[in-house]
Write an enzyme that holds these catalytic residues in place. Structure first.
Site, mmCIF file in Angstrom:
data_model
loop_
_atom_site.group_PDB
_atom_site.id
_atom_site.type_symbol
_atom_site.label_atom_id
_atom_site.label_comp_id
_atom_site.label_asym_id
_atom_site.label_seq_id
_atom_site.Cartn_x
_atom_site.Cartn_y
_atom_site.Cartn_z
ATOM 1 C CB ALA A 103 -0.892 0.016 1.229
ATOM 2 C CE LYS A 104 5.365 5.020 -0.342
ATOM 3 N NZ LYS A 104 6.534 4.173 -0.040
ATOM 4 N N GLY A 105 0.465 5.811 0.805
ATOM 5 C CA GLY A 105 -0.391 6.969 0.982
ATOM 6 C C GLY A 105 0.388 8.226 0.631
#
Ligand code: GLU
Length: 414
Positions: A103-105
């Site tokens: 994931a990444k934000g």
């Protein structure tokens, strides 16, 4: 064509899929991110003004475990960039064999122009906007560019206040005082150091006679410089956003880090010459370590690189076009998903320690990190030699193969 990290990530994935004959179902599923959330983040500014920031949290894959990946605060964040970085996290966790998806934000903002209070409000409201999709069993954020243990503490506090009890496992890279792990802050740099030493050993290169250039002197670049210097490498050039410096006889990294702590930059350090940032990458050296932003080594400068080895401490610092040029020049590129996996590996240790409320010593953390990074390096090297492919292709073959196996064995719901 304009630089687009997501297109590059897909190109790489397509290439490896062909190489390993990935089945169509897995290829179709892994070409997409499972969730992409865009949020608006309203923040009252110190000057009485008001701003609505845009943020993202993207989960690329959750077949091998909850998704995992950092959050960056940067003016250039885009959804495509966050998607690509989420995909990289899937491969990174798989290559070192830790039980996570990727994931990444990211939030589009310029923290350099914001007060600490504004950054806190931004971090807390962003957390609240993505709260339904994060959690210790769902998706676990961590630091990335321009976020740090304090930001992680705010995320943990906001999430815990919402639940009504303390949830340390919702985020990693926290301060030690609230359940962070020993060794997490320098973990990415330490992993880069182990990878560099493993690579030098493979090429029978003597540490003491190895010259190194490092682009970036933030959390990753600085720790890498300090650790490699301690091991005996000669660091001949470093740079940050303000400028770059070099000294062919080697920089005294202890003094340089003190100068950096006093002034906030490596520039104006007295025992060195200054160089243009774009020339730093082209300096004479054995090992080049890009530890800043993506897309730094491209088709227009790859030809001029003089290093024998490139260790990707940043995510995506070499474009696919540049990769081809470097391969022709016989430069060994150790890819990001292997070289910088130390950070997420110690994040995994932090998550495990938090879930058990049982904490390890720094020595234990570092030894376990060394074992995991070194095993991954030799697993990748074995594939590279057996299949006669470069280290990037070998890492991807290992990682994509592991994820594809999980996709296949879990099957399709409903
Ligand atoms: N942001 C780091 C990376 O790109 C660490 C992610 C994590 O610890 O979850 O690998």
């Amino acid at each position: 064509m304009a630089f687009n990290l997501w297109h590059n990530a897909l190109e790489l994935f397509d290439n490896v899929s062909k190489k390993i004959n990935l089945d169509e179902v897995a290829h179709k599923r892994l070409s997409k991110c499972v969730r992409e959330l865009t949020v608006s983040i309203p923040v009252k500014l110190d000057n009485g003004g008001f701003e609505v920031f845009t943020g993202y949290r993207v989960q690329h894959n959750i077949h091998r475990g909850p998704s995992k990946g950092g959050i960056r605060f940067h003016p250039d964040v885009t959804l495509d960039e966050v998607k690509a970085l989420a995909m990289l996290m899937t491969w990174k966790c798989a290559v070192v064999g830790i039980p996570y998806g990727g994931a990444k934000g990211g939030v589009i903002c310029d923290p350099a122009k914001m007060s600490i209070g504004e950054i806190e409000k931004l971090a807390r409201r962003y957390t609240s906007e993505i709260i339904t999709i994060i959690g210790p069993e769902k998706d676990i954020p961590a630091p990335d560019m321009n976020t740090n243990p304090q930001v992680m503490a705010w995320i943990m506090d906001t999430y815990s206040m919402d639940k009504g009890y303390v949830v340390p496992g919702v985020v990693t890279g926290k301060p030690i005082s609230i359940g962070g792990s020993q060794g997490r802050e320098e973990a990415t740099g330490r992993g880069v150091m182990y990878t560099t030493l493993n690579t030098l050993k493979h090429f029978n290169m003597d540490i003491e006679h190895t010259s190194v250039v490092i682009q970036g002197y933030g959390n990753v670049g600085k720790a890498t410089a300090e650790l490699l210097y301690k091991e005996g490498c000669k660091i001949v050039g470093v740079g940050d956003v303000y400028g770059s410096i070099c000294n062919p006889h080697g920089l005294d990294i202890t003094k340089l880090s003190k100068h950096w702590a006093d002034t906030g930059s490596v520039i104006k350090y007295k025992d060195a010459d200054s160089v243009e940032n774009k020339d730093l990458l082209e300096l004479e050296c054995d090992v080049l370590i890009p530890a800043a932003l993506e897309g730094q080594i491209r088709e227009d400068n790859a030809e001029k690189i003089k290093a024998k080895i490139i260790i990707e401490a940043a995510n995506g610092p070499v474009t696919p076009g540049a990769d081809n040029i470097l391969r022709q020049k016989n430069i060994c590129v150790v890819p990001d998903i292997l070289a910088n996996a130390g950070g997420v590996t110690v994040s995994y240790f932090e998550w495990v320690q938090g879930l058990q409320s049982y904490f390890w010593s720094k020595r234990e953390v570092n030894l376990k990190l060394r074992d995991i990074i070194t095993k991954a390096f030799y697993d990748v090297l074995a594939i590279s030699e057996k299949e006669n492919v470069d280290m990037r292709m070998a890492s991807y073959m290992l990682a994509v193969g592991r994820v594809a196996e999980a996709v296949k064995i879990r099957g399709l719901y409903p």
